[in-house]
Design a protein around this motif. Structure first.
Motif, PDB file in Angstrom:
ATOM      1  N   LEU A   1       0.814  -1.211   0.000  1.00 54.80           N
ATOM      2  CA  LEU A   1       0.000   0.000   0.000  1.00 54.80           C
ATOM      3  C   LEU A   1       0.856   1.273   0.000  1.00 54.80           C
ATOM      4  N   LEU A   2       2.173   1.124  -0.208  1.00 56.66           N
ATOM      5  CA  LEU A   2       3.043   2.297  -0.206  1.00 56.66           C
ATOM      6  C   LEU A   2       2.668   3.344  -1.259  1.00 56.66           C
ATOM      7  N   PRO A   3       2.215   2.952  -2.462  1.00 57.07           N
ATOM      8  CA  PRO A   3       1.783   4.007  -3.395  1.00 57.07           C
ATOM      9  C   PRO A   3       0.682   4.887  -2.816  1.00 57.07           C
ATOM     10  N   LEU A   4      -0.295   4.273  -2.155  1.00 56.17           N
ATOM     11  CA  LEU A   4      -1.371   5.044  -1.526  1.00 56.17           C
ATOM     12  C   LEU A   4      -0.819   5.888  -0.381  1.00 56.17           C
ATOM     13  N   ALA A   5       0.088   5.319   0.416  1.00 58.32           N
ATOM     14  CA  ALA A   5       0.687   6.073   1.519  1.00 58.32           C
ATOM     15  C   ALA A   5       1.410   7.310   0.996  1.00 58.32           C
ATOM     16  N   GLY A   6       2.175   7.141  -0.079  1.00 55.16           N
ATOM     17  CA  GLY A   6       2.876   8.282  -0.654  1.00 55.16           C
ATOM     18  C   GLY A   6       1.927   9.356  -1.146  1.00 55.16           C
ATOM     19  N   LEU A   7       0.830   8.954  -1.763  1.00 59.02           N
ATOM     20  CA  LEU A   7      -0.139   9.930  -2.254  1.00 59.02           C
ATOM     21  C   LEU A   7      -0.836  10.663  -1.113  1.00 59.02           C
ATOM     22  N   LEU A   8      -1.113   9.955  -0.025  1.00 55.23           N
ATOM     23  CA  LEU A   8      -1.712  10.620   1.140  1.00 55.23           C
ATOM     24  C   LEU A   8      -0.755  11.651   1.728  1.00 55.23           C
ATOM     25  N   LEU A   9       0.519  11.290   1.840  1.00 56.44           N
ATOM     26  CA  LEU A   9       1.501  12.244   2.348  1.00 56.44           C
ATOM     27  C   LEU A   9       1.676  13.417   1.384  1.00 56.44           C
ATOM     28  N   LEU A  10       1.581  13.151   0.090  1.00 55.56           N
ATOM     29  CA  LEU A  10       1.649  14.231  -0.895  1.00 55.56           C
ATOM     30  C   LEU A  10       0.487  15.202  -0.696  1.00 55.56           C
ATOM     31  N   LEU A  11      -0.701  14.667  -0.494  1.00 51.86           N
ATOM     32  CA  LEU A  11      -1.883  15.501  -0.257  1.00 51.86           C
ATOM     33  C   LEU A  11      -1.702  16.376   0.970  1.00 51.86           C
ATOM     34  N   ALA A  12      -1.132  15.799   2.030  1.00 56.11           N
ATOM     35  CA  ALA A  12      -0.994  16.539   3.285  1.00 56.11           C
ATOM     36  C   ALA A  12       0.159  17.531   3.258  1.00 56.11           C
ATOM     37  N   LEU A  13       1.252  17.193   2.568  1.00 52.89           N
ATOM     38  CA  LEU A  13       2.488  17.956   2.721  1.00 52.89           C
ATOM     39  C   LEU A  13       2.812  18.890   1.560  1.00 52.89           C
ATOM     40  N   ALA A  14       2.486  18.505   0.336  1.00 43.40           N
ATOM     41  CA  ALA A  14       2.966  19.252  -0.831  1.00 43.40           C
ATOM     42  C   ALA A  14       2.608  20.742  -0.800  1.00 43.40           C
ATOM     43  N   PRO A  15       1.382  21.126  -0.392  1.00 43.22           N
ATOM     44  CA  PRO A  15       1.068  22.561  -0.398  1.00 43.22           C
ATOM     45  C   PRO A  15       1.735  23.346   0.730  1.00 43.22           C
ATOM     46  N   LEU A  16       2.345  22.669   1.686  1.00 40.63           N
ATOM     47  CA  LEU A  16       2.799  23.364   2.887  1.00 40.63           C
ATOM     48  C   LEU A  16       4.032  24.228   2.658  1.00 40.63           C
ATOM     49  N   ASP A  17       4.849  23.914   1.657  1.00 39.60           N
ATOM     50  CA  ASP A  17       6.048  24.714   1.457  1.00 39.60           C
ATOM     51  C   ASP A  17       5.683  26.146   1.092  1.00 39.60           C
ATOM     52  N   ARG A  18       4.764  26.305   0.160  1.00 40.79           N
ATOM     53  CA  ARG A  18       4.341  27.659  -0.220  1.00 40.79           C
ATOM     54  C   ARG A  18       3.644  28.346   0.956  1.00 40.79           C
ATOM     55  N   GLN A  19       2.777  27.629   1.659  1.00 41.31           N
ATOM     56  CA  GLN A  19       2.085  28.203   2.812  1.00 41.31           C
ATOM     57  C   GLN A  19       3.081  28.649   3.875  1.00 41.31           C
ATOM     58  N   ARG A  20       4.119  27.823   4.104  1.00 42.06           N
ATOM     59  CA  ARG A  20       5.137  28.148   5.103  1.00 42.06           C
ATOM     60  C   ARG A  20       5.915  29.391   4.698  1.00 42.06           C
ATOM     61  N   ARG A  21       6.289  29.473   3.418  1.00 44.56           N
ATOM     62  CA  ARG A  21       7.073  30.611   2.961  1.00 44.56           C
ATOM     63  C   ARG A  21       6.281  31.921   3.040  1.00 44.56           C
ATOM     64  N   LEU A  22       4.985  31.839   2.785  1.00 45.59           N
ATOM     65  CA  LEU A  22       4.144  33.031   2.874  1.00 45.59           C
ATOM     66  C   LEU A  22       3.955  33.463   4.319  1.00 45.59           C
ATOM     67  N   ALA A  23       3.950  32.482   5.249  1.00 47.10           N
ATOM     68  CA  ALA A  23       3.654  32.793   6.655  1.00 47.10           C
ATOM     69  C   ALA A  23       4.874  33.262   7.413  1.00 47.10           C
ATOM     70  N   LEU A  24       6.059  32.761   7.060  1.00 48.06           N
ATOM     71  CA  LEU A  24       7.255  33.053   7.840  1.00 48.06           C
ATOM     72  C   LEU A  24       7.859  34.391   7.424  1.00 48.06           C
ATOM     73  N   PRO A  25       8.279  35.199   8.411  1.00 49.07           N
ATOM     74  CA  PRO A  25       9.105  36.358   8.076  1.00 49.07           C
ATOM     75  C   PRO A  25      10.463  35.886   7.574  1.00 49.07           C
ATOM     76  N   ASP A  26      11.138  36.734   6.805  1.00 48.40           N
ATOM     77  CA  ASP A  26      12.411  36.350   6.198  1.00 48.40           C
ATOM     78  C   ASP A  26      13.412  35.853   7.230  1.00 48.40           C
ATOM     79  N   ALA A  27      13.456  36.478   8.398  1.00 51.34           N
ATOM     80  CA  ALA A  27      14.450  36.114   9.413  1.00 51.34           C
ATOM     81  C   ALA A  27      14.215  34.725   9.963  1.00 51.34           C
ATOM     82  N   ALA A  28      12.986  34.248   9.904  1.00 50.30           N
ATOM     83  CA  ALA A  28      12.665  32.949  10.486  1.00 50.30           C
ATOM     84  C   ALA A  28      12.875  31.796   9.516  1.00 50.30           C
ATOM     85  N   ARG A  29      13.096  32.115   8.246  1.00 53.82           N
ATOM     86  CA  ARG A  29      13.230  31.043   7.255  1.00 53.82           C
ATOM     87  C   ARG A  29      14.564  30.352   7.368  1.00 53.82           C
ATOM     88  N   GLY A  30      15.576  31.114   7.798  1.00 51.74           N
ATOM     89  CA  GLY A  30      16.879  30.561   8.099  1.00 51.74           C
ATOM     90  C   GLY A  30      17.446  29.658   7.092  1.00 51.74           C
TER      91      GLY A  30
END
Length: 200
Positions: A171-200
């Protein structure tokens, strides 16, 4: 001036490579030495390596602008996750080497038993060690949801992905897709939320 986040970040690559490994594994009926074994484990190694900057980024996001206890929690979760990633990477490298050295599955099983016979290898590399990877990832996701940096459903999907993988490696293909659903959008969300000094 606005900046765009490249779509192929660790937040995308890590779960996609996990799913890719799962798909390749399904094509390898003997789970033995050969092209499928080697390519699949290279994809898995790429996934584990990509999870390292992903978890470190979640750590920075979780500890930005919070109290000492929250920073300590984020640091501890990240360290646990990174130790687990190191264990998982070690296991994957062992699998690659064993596959390269052996002519068939029977020979692989013998060599795997020899590797596991060394004191401390099984808990460090095969059981407790890799478990820390999942513990760290879940703790970081839960902390981010608790402080309302991410939606509450995302940690639940992360847990679902881990549970699916634990149920069966098939079931690893399904596991990977679930993690993709949960995690993939977070990089952009994190970059928009963090001030420059906190991105480190």
């Amino acid at each position: 001036m606005t900046t765009t986040t490249p779509p192929w970040t660790a937040f995308t690559v890590a779960p996609l490579c996990m799913a890719l490994y799962g798909v390749i594994r399904l094509t390898d009926s003997t789970h033995g030495p050969g092209l499928a074994w080697s390519v699949g484990h290279l994809a898995l190694l790429a996934s584990v390596v990509a999870f390292v900057p992903l978890m470190w980024a979640l750590r920075r996001w979780a500890r930005a602008g919070r109290g000492a206890a929250a920073r300590w929690f984020a640091d501890a979760a990240a360290v646990a996750g990174l130790l687990g990633a190191a264990a998982a990477a070690t296991q994957t490298v062992i699998d690659l080497v064993v596959g390269f050295l052996c002519a068939d599955r029977e020979a692989m099983d013998v060599l795997f038993e020899e590797v596991r016979s060394h004191a401390g290898v099984t808990p460090a590399v095969y059981t407790i060690g890799p478990l820390l990877f999942y513990v760290g990832l879940v703790l970081l996701a839960v902390q981010l949801a608790a402080i309302r940096r991410i939606a509450p459903w995302r940690p639940l999907v992360v847990i679902a992905g881990i549970a699916v993988a634990a149920m069966s490696l098939d079931l690893l293909p399904l596991a990977g897709l679930l993690l993709l659903l949960a995690l993939a959008p977070l990089d952009r969300q994190r970059r928009l939320a963090l001030p420059d000094a906190a991105r480190g």
